[in-house]
Write an enzyme that holds these catalytic residues in place. Structure first.
Site, PDB file in Angstrom:
ATOM      1  N   TYR A 298       0.854  -1.199   0.000  1.00  0.00           N
ATOM      2  CA  TYR A 298       0.000   0.000   0.000  1.00  0.00           C
ATOM      3  C   TYR A 298       0.895   1.257   0.000  1.00  0.00           C
ATOM      4  O   TYR A 298       0.535   2.296  -0.521  1.00  0.00           O
ATOM      5  CB  TYR A 298      -0.971  -0.012   1.183  1.00  0.00           C
TER       6      TYR A 298
ATOM      7  N   LYS B 175      -2.947   8.487   2.987  1.00  0.00           N
ATOM      8  CA  LYS B 175      -4.180   8.316   3.791  1.00  0.00           C
ATOM      9  C   LYS B 175      -3.979   8.824   5.222  1.00  0.00           C
ATOM     10  O   LYS B 175      -4.913   9.342   5.832  1.00  0.00           O
ATOM     11  CB  LYS B 175      -4.633   6.856   3.805  1.00  0.00           C
TER      12      LYS B 175
HETATM   13  P1  NAD Z   1     -12.596   3.791  -7.849  1.00  0.00           P
HETATM   14  O1  NAD Z   1     -11.498   3.571  -8.833  1.00  0.00           O
HETATM   15  O2  NAD Z   1     -13.961   3.438  -8.251  1.00  0.00           O
HETATM   16  O3  NAD Z   1     -12.575   5.314  -7.350  1.00  0.00           O
HETATM   17  C1  NAD Z   1     -11.411   6.102  -7.327  1.00  0.00           C
HETATM   18  C2  NAD Z   1     -11.795   7.417  -7.977  1.00  0.00           C
HETATM   19  O4  NAD Z   1     -10.732   8.376  -7.899  1.00  0.00           O
HETATM   20  C3  NAD Z   1     -12.140   7.265  -9.460  1.00  0.00           C
HETATM   21  O5  NAD Z   1     -13.449   7.714  -9.700  1.00  0.00           O
HETATM   22  C4  NAD Z   1     -11.120   8.169 -10.143  1.00  0.00           C
HETATM   23  O6  NAD Z   1     -11.651   8.798 -11.293  1.00  0.00           O
HETATM   24  C5  NAD Z   1     -10.863   9.177  -9.038  1.00  0.00           C
HETATM   25  N1  NAD Z   1      -9.665   9.975  -9.274  1.00  0.00           N
HETATM   26  C6  NAD Z   1      -8.363   9.573  -9.332  1.00  0.00           C
HETATM   27  N2  NAD Z   1      -7.573  10.624  -9.642  1.00  0.00           N
HETATM   28  C7  NAD Z   1      -8.390  11.713  -9.767  1.00  0.00           C
HETATM   29  C8  NAD Z   1      -8.176  13.092 -10.102  1.00  0.00           C
HETATM   30  N3  NAD Z   1      -6.953  13.578 -10.357  1.00  0.00           N
HETATM   31  N4  NAD Z   1      -9.261  13.914 -10.152  1.00  0.00           N
HETATM   32  C9  NAD Z   1     -10.493  13.441  -9.903  1.00  0.00           C
HETATM   33  N5  NAD Z   1     -10.765  12.160  -9.592  1.00  0.00           N
HETATM   34  C10 NAD Z   1      -9.710  11.309  -9.538  1.00  0.00           C
HETATM   35  O7  NAD Z   1     -12.144   2.993  -6.528  1.00  0.00           O
HETATM   36  P2  NAD Z   1     -12.746   2.969  -5.062  1.00  0.00           P
HETATM   37  O8  NAD Z   1     -12.198   1.745  -4.448  1.00  0.00           O
HETATM   38  O9  NAD Z   1     -14.195   3.200  -5.088  1.00  0.00           O
HETATM   39  O10 NAD Z   1     -11.996   4.192  -4.361  1.00  0.00           O
HETATM   40  C11 NAD Z   1     -12.682   5.270  -3.762  1.00  0.00           C
HETATM   41  C12 NAD Z   1     -12.032   5.666  -2.448  1.00  0.00           C
HETATM   42  O11 NAD Z   1     -12.184   4.610  -1.510  1.00  0.00           O
HETATM   43  C13 NAD Z   1     -10.549   5.964  -2.530  1.00  0.00           C
HETATM   44  O12 NAD Z   1     -10.242   7.058  -1.687  1.00  0.00           O
HETATM   45  C14 NAD Z   1      -9.935   4.712  -1.964  1.00  0.00           C
HETATM   46  O13 NAD Z   1      -8.667   4.955  -1.409  1.00  0.00           O
HETATM   47  C15 NAD Z   1     -10.952   4.386  -0.892  1.00  0.00           C
HETATM   48  N6  NAD Z   1     -10.913   3.021  -0.365  1.00  0.00           N
HETATM   49  C16 NAD Z   1     -11.010   1.960  -1.212  1.00  0.00           C
HETATM   50  C17 NAD Z   1     -10.991   0.670  -0.691  1.00  0.00           C
HETATM   51  C18 NAD Z   1     -11.063  -0.548  -1.581  1.00  0.00           C
HETATM   52  O14 NAD Z   1     -10.680  -1.631  -1.150  1.00  0.00           O
HETATM   53  N7  NAD Z   1     -11.568  -0.432  -2.804  1.00  0.00           N
HETATM   54  C19 NAD Z   1     -10.867   0.478   0.693  1.00  0.00           C
HETATM   55  C20 NAD Z   1     -10.779   1.594   1.522  1.00  0.00           C
HETATM   56  C21 NAD Z   1     -10.809   2.856   0.983  1.00  0.00           C
HETATM   57  O1  0WE Z   2      -6.940   3.109  -1.714  1.00  0.00           O
HETATM   58  C1  0WE Z   2      -6.895   2.032  -2.305  1.00  0.00           C
HETATM   59  C2  0WE Z   2      -6.352   1.945  -3.707  1.00  0.00           C
HETATM   60  C3  0WE Z   2      -6.064   3.269  -4.300  1.00  0.00           C
HETATM   61  C4  0WE Z   2      -5.248   3.243  -5.558  1.00  0.00           C
HETATM   62  C5  0WE Z   2      -5.295   2.223  -6.484  1.00  0.00           C
HETATM   63  C6  0WE Z   2      -4.517   2.294  -7.645  1.00  0.00           C
HETATM   64  C7  0WE Z   2      -4.484   1.193  -8.661  1.00  0.00           C
HETATM   65  C8  0WE Z   2      -4.090   1.700 -10.029  1.00  0.00           C
HETATM   66  C9  0WE Z   2      -4.426   4.316  -5.786  1.00  0.00           C
HETATM   67  N1  0WE Z   2      -3.663   4.402  -6.892  1.00  0.00           N
HETATM   68  C10 0WE Z   2      -3.715   3.423  -7.804  1.00  0.00           C
HETATM   69  N2  0WE Z   2      -2.920   3.556  -8.920  1.00  0.00           N
HETATM   70  C11 0WE Z   2      -3.015   2.743  -9.988  1.00  0.00           C
HETATM   71  O2  0WE Z   2      -2.264   2.882 -10.960  1.00  0.00           O
HETATM   72  N3  0WE Z   2      -7.326   0.885  -1.657  1.00  0.00           N
HETATM   73  C12 0WE Z   2      -7.670   0.987  -0.260  1.00  0.00           C
HETATM   74  C13 0WE Z   2      -7.397  -0.436  -2.282  1.00  0.00           C
HETATM   75  C14 0WE Z   2      -6.102  -1.129  -2.031  1.00  0.00           C
HETATM   76  O3  0WE Z   2      -5.024  -0.859  -2.782  1.00  0.00           O
HETATM   77  C15 0WE Z   2      -3.973  -1.614  -2.274  1.00  0.00           C
HETATM   78  C16 0WE Z   2      -4.419  -2.347  -1.189  1.00  0.00           C
HETATM   79  C17 0WE Z   2      -5.787  -2.031  -1.016  1.00  0.00           C
HETATM   80  C18 0WE Z   2      -6.708  -2.549   0.028  1.00  0.00           C
HETATM   81  C19 0WE Z   2      -2.649  -1.684  -2.694  1.00  0.00           C
HETATM   82  C20 0WE Z   2      -1.781  -2.535  -2.021  1.00  0.00           C
HETATM   83  C21 0WE Z   2      -2.217  -3.252  -0.934  1.00  0.00           C
HETATM   84  C22 0WE Z   2      -3.537  -3.176  -0.499  1.00  0.00           C
END
Ligand code: NAD
Ligand code: 0WE
Length: 256
Positions: A156, A163
């Site tokens: 991560y 974060k």
């Molecule tokens: P997602 O890919 O659907 O959403 C990520 C969003 O970030 C996308 O809509 C993308 O367009 C937007 N984004 C990235 N760069 C940007 C920029 N420069 N300007 C505007 N928008 C931008 O994935 P998600 O998992 O729904 O992620 C949403 C949030 O939830 C993130 O903050 C992520 O860290 C957090 N999160 C995700 C998880 C998981 O396991 N998926 C767990 C905990 C927290």
């Molecule tokens: O916040 C996240 C992921 C956010 C994210 C994902 C990507 C994938 C594609 C940010 N940047 C990028 N850049 C890319 O090019 N999560 C909480 C999901 C997540 O991501 C991980 C996790 C978990 C959970 C990455 C490594 C280990 C665990």
């Protein structure tokens, strides 16, 4: 009466139907809110228009790259012009360059560190500052975070550091905006299979790990993030600000 009747909200971070932002937007809508949506760029325009288009004619859909001050200011100018007010904002945006999530944290480049913090943490500050003048009856700002902010989750990497900055920013924003009755909180979600998670190697093992080790012995469902997002947006959370709420099946309490 519905929980978010007469509330106006804006949602940052819908990419597709699996996005956490979409789950929370649907819950906000179901609770009675009127919503505006932003999307990152042309690539996602059609997706977001197709999803949010189902929300009716008063739904505003605007492009916004959160690294651009002009984009953020234009979005809130347009929200002000259309609705005259704002009550809710969802920040569900994160990005770090792919290579920074693959190697070792010690090798994080200056540029990857900068980009991760700009997109994933500073954007909350910029959005809160632009939203505040429209939140004339108080408001609720909700941001998405992850456990990697407080403990090491292998790979991560710089996202965990970003974060941590997002969570600390939530506290400082809560302090500044509290006198205006604007609350700022984070939801720390367990892993969810979204676009942002899909590319991560070992992600399905992580889902299994949570199933095995979280007290509830299962992963979190998107609609459960929607329900917590609705609670934090509602007057039921009127005295909750600056917090990180874990919606992770209880995983975060475990020491082993
Ligand atoms: P997602 O890919 O659907 O959403 C990520 C969003 O970030 C996308 O809509 C993308 O367009 C937007 N984004 C990235 N760069 C940007 C920029 N420069 N300007 C505007 N928008 C931008 O994935 P998600 O998992 O729904 O992620 C949403 C949030 O939830 C993130 O903050 C992520 O860290 C957090 N999160 C995700 C998880 C998981 O396991 N998926 C767990 C905990 C927290
Ligand atoms: O916040 C996240 C992921 C956010 C994210 C994902 C990507 C994938 C594609 C940010 N940047 C990028 N850049 C890319 O090019 N999560 C909480 C999901 C997540 O991501 C991980 C996790 C978990 C959970 C990455 C490594 C280990 C665990």
């Amino acid at each position: 009466m519905s929980l978010l009747e007469n509330k106006i909200g804006i949602v940052f971070g819908v990419a597709n139907k699996r996005s956490i932002a979409w789950a929370i937007a649907q819950a906000w809508k179901k609770a009675g809110a009127t919503l505006a949506f932003t999307y990152q760029g042309d690539r996602l325009k059609e997706n977001v228009e197709e999803l949010a288009g189902t929300f009716g004619p008063d739904t505003l859909i605007l492009p916004c790259d959160v690294t651009k001050d002009d984009d953020i200011n234009r979005v809130f100018t347009e929200v002000g012009a259309k609705f005259g007010r704002l009550d809710l904002a969802l920040h569900s945006v994160a990005f770090a360059p792919k290579d920074a999530l693959e190697g070792e944290f010690v090798n994080t480049s200056r540029e990857a560190f900068r980009v991760a913090h700009d997109v994933s943490a500073y954007s909350l500050v910029a959005i809160a500052r632009a939203a505040a003048p429209l939140m004339t009856q108080g408001g609720s700002i909700v941001a998405m975070t992850y456990y990697g902010a407080e403990k090491v989750v292998p790979h991560y990497n710089v996202m965990g550091v970003a974060k941590a900055a997002l969570e600390a920013s939530t506290r400082y924003l809560a302090y500044d905006l509290g006198p205006k009755r604007i609350r700022v909180n984070c939801i720390s979600a367990g892993p969810v299979n979204t676009l942002a998670a899909r590319g991560i190697s070992g992600f399905s093992e992580m889902l299994k790990h949570y199933e095995a080790h979280a007290p509830l012995k299962r992963n979190v469902l998107p609609e459960e993030l929607g329900a917590t997002g609705t609670f934090l947006a509602s007057d039921g959370a009127a005295a909750i600000t600056g917090q990180v709420i874990y919606v992770d099946g209880g995983y975060q309490i475990m020491g082993m």
